[in-house]
Design an enzyme around this catalytic site. Structure first.
Site, short mmCIF file in Angstrom:
data_model
loop_
_atom_site.label_atom_id
_atom_site.label_comp_id
_atom_site.label_asym_id
_atom_site.label_seq_id
_atom_site.Cartn_x
_atom_site.Cartn_y
_atom_site.Cartn_z
N GLU A 81 0.84 -1.19 0.00
CA GLU A 81 0.00 0.00 0.00
C GLU A 81 0.88 1.25 0.00
OE1 GLU A 81 -2.25 3.22 0.64
OE2 GLU A 81 -0.87 2.68 2.22
N ASP A 82 1.99 1.21 0.73
CA ASP A 82 2.86 2.38 0.82
C ASP A 82 4.27 1.92 1.19
OD1 ASP A 82 3.63 5.02 0.77
OD2 ASP A 82 2.50 5.62 2.54
N HIS A 109 -2.88 1.73 6.32
CA HIS A 109 -3.09 2.63 5.19
C HIS A 109 -2.03 3.72 5.29
CE1 HIS A 109 -5.78 5.65 2.89
NE2 HIS A 109 -4.92 5.07 2.10
N ILE A 137 2.34 4.68 5.55
CA ILE A 137 3.39 4.45 6.53
C ILE A 137 4.33 5.64 6.48
CG2 ILE A 137 4.95 3.17 5.01
CD1 ILE A 137 5.49 1.32 7.47
#
Length: 73
Positions: A5-6, A66, A68
């Site tokens: 996600e990141d 969601h 970082i």
């Protein structure tokens, strides 16, 4: 396997990667798996993501990372 996600890369080449976001309307390849945080050392010849262990008592079943970010002191 389910994508990240990141990612946040530190100046020393260590990368922290969040994975496992569950969000309405976004396809999730592993809806029953909790989220994860990985560490990758980009200084290695063949960097590989290694799952970081989370402290006992943390509710992993609802972990849904969601984004970082890191803080360097």
């Amino acid at each position: 396997e389910t994508g990240s996600e990141d990612i946040d890369i530190l100046p020393n080449g260590l990368a922290f990667i969040s994975s496992g976001l569950k969000y309405p309307g976004i396809k999730n390849l592993a809806p029953d798996n909790p989220g994860e945080i990985f560490l990758m050392d980009l200084n290695e010849d063949d960097p590989r993501a290694v799952e970081l262990r989370v402290s006992r008592g943390f509710d992993m079943a609802s972990f849904n990372p969601h984004g970082i970010s890191t803080y360097i002191d």
